[in-house]
Design a protein around this motif. Structure first.
Motif, PDB file in Angstrom:
ATOM      1  N   ILE A  25      30.702  49.349  20.776  1.00 53.03           N
ATOM      2  CA  ILE A  25      30.922  49.944  21.901  1.00 53.03           C
ATOM      3  C   ILE A  25      31.304  51.438  21.576  1.00 53.03           C
ATOM      4  O   ILE A  25      31.237  52.680  22.381  1.00 53.03           O
TER       5      ILE A  25
ATOM      6  N   PHE B 234      26.243  53.257  24.701  1.00 48.54           N
ATOM      7  CA  PHE B 234      26.092  52.576  26.037  1.00 48.54           C
ATOM      8  C   PHE B 234      24.675  52.590  26.128  1.00 48.54           C
ATOM      9  O   PHE B 234      23.873  53.445  26.243  1.00 48.54           O
TER      10      PHE B 234
ATOM     11  N   PHE C 110      29.658  51.652  35.463  1.00 53.94           N
ATOM     12  CA  PHE C 110      29.862  51.078  34.311  1.00 53.94           C
ATOM     13  C   PHE C 110      30.922  51.388  33.290  1.00 53.94           C
ATOM     14  O   PHE C 110      31.311  50.728  32.416  1.00 53.94           O
TER      15      PHE C 110
ATOM     16  N   THR D 282      33.059  48.935  30.950  1.00 59.92           N
ATOM     17  CA  THR D 282      32.931  48.889  29.398  1.00 59.92           C
ATOM     18  C   THR D 282      34.219  49.222  28.730  1.00 59.92           C
ATOM     19  O   THR D 282      34.652  48.889  27.740  1.00 59.92           O
TER      20      THR D 282
ATOM     21  N   ARG E  47      35.930  45.778  28.456  1.00 60.35           N
ATOM     22  CA  ARG E  47      35.103  44.858  27.317  1.00 60.35           C
ATOM     23  C   ARG E  47      35.651  45.597  25.995  1.00 60.35           C
ATOM     24  O   ARG E  47      36.042  44.855  25.052  1.00 60.35           O
TER      25      ARG E  47
END
Length: 172
Positions: free
Chosen positions: A59, A81, A160, A164, A167
């Motif tokens: 990430i 991403f 997103f 993200t 996460r």
């Protein structure tokens, strides 16, 4: 040479409208009650936090010069991403190593710089409860989407970005 990309007096804990406030606490284990043990869990965890070794490289990756003082350190974060990469600057603006409220806490904070996809401040911390010996990893953050000039990136971030971000916190 970039500056922080938001007005600090407009961010939490002052005005919170439009900002995300996040927190995560994860028990890492236990040491004997009392101060941090040399070579023990809390000391090792604090070293990993100081070197940003908790980030999921799928990430986010960080690049910075070492050795350097922690406060004032500029870091280039490379967000990932799919096949895209986003370069985002942050600066370490605070660090602490102190005892308060029955805990020994070691950590630091960075703030986002001009050109970052977000605006905000993140604090990373290891805390040892002196009575129980419990050692925790903690994240405290406030953030919001930065004004984005590229409309494709803005739409993608709208769909997103937050997912993200959470996460990333969960994987840390």
């Amino acid at each position: 040479g970039r500056s922080v990309n938001y007005a600090v007096d407009e961010a939490p804990p002052y005005v919170v409208a439009g900002w995300h406030r996040d927190g995560l606490r994860m028990v890492l284990g236990r040491e004997a009650p009392g101060e941090i043990e040399p070579g023990g869990l809390a000391e090792k965890a604090a070293a990993l936090v100081a070197s940003y070794e908790f980030a999921d490289p799928a990430i986010l990756r960080a690049v910075y010069r070492t050795p350097s003082d922690l406060v004032g350190r500029n870091m280039l974060l490379v967000g990932r991403f799919l096949l895209l990469r986003f370069a985002m600057g942050v600066r370490v603006t605070e660090s602490h190593d102190d005892v308060r409220d029955g805990e020994h806490r070691i950590g630091w904070s960075y703030q986002t710089l001009q050109g970052h996809l977000e605006q905000g401040k993140l604090t990373w911390e290891i805390a040892k409860d002196l009575a129980s010996g419990d050692v925790e990893f903690r994240i405290r953050a406030f953030s919001r989407r930065a004004p984005l000039r590229n409309p494709v990136v803005a739409v993608g971030f709208r769909f997103f970005g937050r997912r993200t971000q959470t996460r990333f916190y969960d994987n840390a």
